[in-house]
Enzyme design. Structure first.
Site, PDB file in Angstrom:
ATOM      1  N   GLY A  23       0.812  -1.225   0.000  1.00 16.09           N
ATOM      2  CA  GLY A  23       0.000   0.000   0.000  1.00 16.09           C
ATOM      3  C   GLY A  23       0.842   1.271   0.000  1.00 16.09           C
ATOM      4  N   HIS A  57      11.181   0.279  -0.654  1.00 18.86           N
ATOM      5  CA  HIS A  57      10.813  -1.121  -0.399  1.00 18.86           C
ATOM      6  C   HIS A  57      11.988  -1.872   0.255  1.00 18.86           C
ATOM      7  CE1 HIS A  57       7.238  -0.662  -2.799  1.00 18.86           C
ATOM      8  NE2 HIS A  57       7.815  -0.728  -3.970  1.00 18.86           N
ATOM      9  N   SER A 104      -1.635  -9.728  -4.094  1.00 22.06           N
ATOM     10  CA  SER A 104      -1.463  -8.488  -4.842  1.00 22.06           C
ATOM     11  C   SER A 104      -0.208  -8.566  -5.731  1.00 22.06           C
ATOM     12  CB  SER A 104      -1.344  -7.331  -3.846  1.00 22.06           C
ATOM     13  OG  SER A 104      -1.183  -6.109  -4.504  1.00 22.06           O
ATOM     14  N   TYR A 160      -1.793  -1.803   6.774  1.00 21.30           N
ATOM     15  CA  TYR A 160      -2.737  -1.525   5.675  1.00 21.30           C
ATOM     16  C   TYR A 160      -4.157  -1.692   6.196  1.00 21.30           C
ATOM     17  CZ  TYR A 160      -5.001  -2.311   1.086  1.00 21.30           C
ATOM     18  OH  TYR A 160      -5.817  -2.242  -0.018  1.00 21.30           O
ATOM     19  N   SER A 196      -7.516  10.274  -0.542  1.00 24.07           N
ATOM     20  CA  SER A 196      -6.733   9.037  -0.523  1.00 24.07           C
ATOM     21  C   SER A 196      -7.615   7.782  -0.529  1.00 24.07           C
ATOM     22  CB  SER A 196      -5.797   9.018   0.691  1.00 24.07           C
ATOM     23  OG  SER A 196      -6.553   9.100   1.878  1.00 24.07           O
ATOM     24  N   MET A 202      -8.377   7.657  -5.677  1.00 20.36           N
ATOM     25  CA  MET A 202      -7.040   7.450  -6.250  1.00 20.36           C
ATOM     26  C   MET A 202      -7.112   6.715  -7.581  1.00 20.36           C
ATOM     27  SD  MET A 202      -4.460   6.860  -3.049  1.00 20.36           S
ATOM     28  CE  MET A 202      -3.013   6.899  -4.106  1.00 20.36           C
ATOM     29  N   GLY A 210      -7.831  -3.030  -3.853  1.00 20.90           N
ATOM     30  CA  GLY A 210      -7.750  -2.160  -2.679  1.00 20.90           C
ATOM     31  C   GLY A 210      -8.554  -2.632  -1.487  1.00 20.90           C
TER      32      GLY A 210
HETATM   33  N1  LIG Z   1      -6.265   4.240  -1.702  1.00 21.90           N
HETATM   34  C1  LIG Z   1      -6.086   2.945  -1.530  1.00 21.90           C
HETATM   35  N2  LIG Z   1      -6.816   2.258  -0.624  1.00 21.90           N
HETATM   36  C2  LIG Z   1      -6.643   0.933  -0.436  1.00 21.90           C
HETATM   37  N3  LIG Z   1      -5.744   0.194  -1.133  1.00 21.90           N
HETATM   38  C3  LIG Z   1      -4.979   0.830  -2.049  1.00 21.90           C
HETATM   39  C4  LIG Z   1      -5.108   2.217  -2.278  1.00 21.90           C
HETATM   40  N4  LIG Z   1      -4.218   2.557  -3.244  1.00 21.90           N
HETATM   41  C5  LIG Z   1      -3.572   1.433  -3.600  1.00 21.90           C
HETATM   42  N5  LIG Z   1      -4.027   0.394  -2.889  1.00 21.90           N
HETATM   43  C6  LIG Z   1      -3.624  -1.022  -2.992  1.00 21.90           C
HETATM   44  O1  LIG Z   1      -2.293  -1.206  -2.540  1.00 21.90           O
HETATM   45  C7  LIG Z   1      -1.695  -2.298  -3.262  1.00 21.90           C
HETATM   46  C8  LIG Z   1      -0.447  -1.813  -3.975  1.00 21.90           C
HETATM   47  O2  LIG Z   1       0.550  -1.605  -3.037  1.00 21.90           O
HETATM   48  P1  LIG Z   1       1.802  -0.654  -3.367  1.00 21.90           P
HETATM   49  O3  LIG Z   1       1.326   0.687  -3.700  1.00 21.90           O
HETATM   50  O4  LIG Z   1       2.745  -0.782  -2.222  1.00 21.90           O
HETATM   51  O5  LIG Z   1       2.411  -1.340  -4.665  1.00 21.90           O
HETATM   52  S1  LIG Z   1       3.850  -1.087  -5.314  1.00 21.90           S
HETATM   53  O6  LIG Z   1       4.725  -2.136  -4.772  1.00 21.90           O
HETATM   54  O7  LIG Z   1       4.341   0.225  -4.990  1.00 21.90           O
HETATM   55  O8  LIG Z   1       3.646  -1.289  -6.732  1.00 21.90           O
HETATM   56  C9  LIG Z   1      -2.749  -2.774  -4.253  1.00 21.90           C
HETATM   57  O9  LIG Z   1      -3.477  -3.812  -3.588  1.00 21.90           O
HETATM   58  P2  LIG Z   1      -4.393  -4.899  -4.337  1.00 21.90           P
HETATM   59  O10 LIG Z   1      -5.582  -4.164  -4.861  1.00 21.90           O
HETATM   60  O11 LIG Z   1      -4.759  -5.888  -3.273  1.00 21.90           O
HETATM   61  O12 LIG Z   1      -3.574  -5.512  -5.431  1.00 21.90           O
HETATM   62  C10 LIG Z   1      -3.567  -1.511  -4.431  1.00 21.90           C
HETATM   63  O13 LIG Z   1      -4.846  -1.699  -4.973  1.00 21.90           O
END
Ligand SMILES: Nc1ncnc2c1ncn2[C@@H]1O[C@H](COP(=O)(O)OS(=O)(=O)O)[C@@H](OP(=O)(O)O)[C@H]1O
Length: 312
Positions: free
Chosen positions: A68, A127, A157, A212, A246, A251, A270
């Site tokens: 996240g 990371h 994810s 998260y 956010s 987003m 998400g």
């Molecule tokens: N606003 C908001 N709310 C809730 N969840 C969110 C949000 N923005 C990004 N995401 C979810 O975060 C996951 C991606 O994580 P990262 O941003 O760390 O990915 S990365 O490694 O930088 O590419 C990825 O999770 P999954 O949907 O489970 O794949 C994103 O959908």
């Protein structure tokens, strides 16, 4: 020179184009025993990073891939804008001239020299495991937000992400991915080891850990706590604005501006518990056992509320 809406999207576009002409076994390289994507990281950049001087008032977000980080990075960007008396999202809150790829270890080795010219507070995302970060982060006591997510959703994810981007090795089956995830073959290393290494830092006063799942559960309280930790006063109205901007829906909707054509890959579902759509019983038990052996008893392990989020 081509103009991109953000430096990150430009970098990603180029990385994807390069990755498309590479063999699967060329996509990752090993540095100090951990794998990284060849198209966005390099040994030269890692070497240069070692002597990078972090400032005490830098804002640092650490999180394993797919925990996240884009989400929390958006929250921190808005909080920084507020601390500078700017309105989040307004033209004046963004200075394209000053922009640098926020992921610390991604980009060219000269980025750290350019970053010395950026005004404070600089937001950096990483990371990396703590032992691979520049020593100055800990010596200068920069404040850091450590973001963690339940390992089953991280794996889920990461699987979809690996199949969505050319710069990471793709997988024909979830089973193949799961095997690699559990045997340390992921870019940025093994997640359980990541947690174990960061756990050694979890008690430091300049580090705040957040999950998260807790941000998802109560975004307003989470934003409030983050702002307090970084010493940023917030009005109720500002708090609501940060929370609104956010949300996953906001987003994702805005992602054509922030992430170009990669929006749907970075903003997928998400939510919490999507792992139930992929893990079979055997895989679930294997993760439970590994978590129990390596993380469960630790401070970060307890914070993850594994039984609540990772058991059916
Ligand atoms: N606003 C908001 N709310 C809730 N969840 C969110 C949000 N923005 C990004 N995401 C979810 O975060 C996951 C991606 O994580 P990262 O941003 O760390 O990915 S990365 O490694 O930088 O590419 C990825 O999770 P999954 O949907 O489970 O794949 C994103 O959908």
């Amino acid at each position: 020179m081509e103009k991109y809406m953000t430096k990150s999207v430009g970098l990603l576009d180029k990385a994807e184009a390069t990755a498309n002409s590479m063999r699967r076994d060329e996509l990752l390289f090993s540095y100090k025993g951990i794998l990284y994507p060849t198209t966005v990281c390099s040994p030269e950049t890692f070497k240069a990073l070692e002597s990078f001087e972090v400032r005490r008032n830098d804002v640092i977000l650490a999180g394993y891939p797919k925990s996240g980080t884009n989400w929390l990075s958006q929250i921190l960007t808005d909080l920084i804008a507020i601390s500078q008396k700017k309105t989040p999202g307004s033209e004046s809150s963004v200075n394209a001239e000053e922009e640098e790829e926020p992921y610390l270890e991604i980009g060219d080795a000269e980025k750290y020299e350019r970053m010395t010219k950026l005004p404070s507070p600089r937001l950096m995302v990483t990371h990396l495991r703590p032992e691979n970060l520049p020593k100055s982060i800990f010596q200068n006591k920069a404040k850091m937000l450590l973001l963690i997510r339940n390992p089953k959703d991280v794996a889920t994810s990461y699987y979809h992400f690996s199949n969505g981007l050319a710069l990471l090795p793709s997988y024909e089956t979830w089973d193949d991915f799961f095997t690699d995830f559990m045997t340390k073959k992921m870019a940025w290393g093994c997640y359980l080891e990541y947690l174990s290494e960061w756990n050694k830092y979890a008690d430091k006063e300049n580090i705040m850990t957040i999950t998260y799942e807790e941000v998802k559960e109560n975004p307003a309280l989470s934003v409030k706590n983050i702002a307090t930790f970084f010493g940023i006063p917030l009005t109720e109205e500002q708090l609501q604005l940060v929370v609104e901007r956010s949300s996953f829906q906001s987003m994702k909707k805005n992602s054509d501006k922030t992430h170009g054509s990669f929006g749907n890959i970075f903003f997928r579902k998400g939510g919490v518990s999507d792992w139930k759509n992929l893990f079979n019983e055997d895989q679930s038990k294997r993760m439970d056992k590994a978590f129990e052996e390596h993380i469960a008893g630790t401070k970060l392990g307890k914070k993850l509320k594994y039984d609540l989020y990772c058991k059916a």
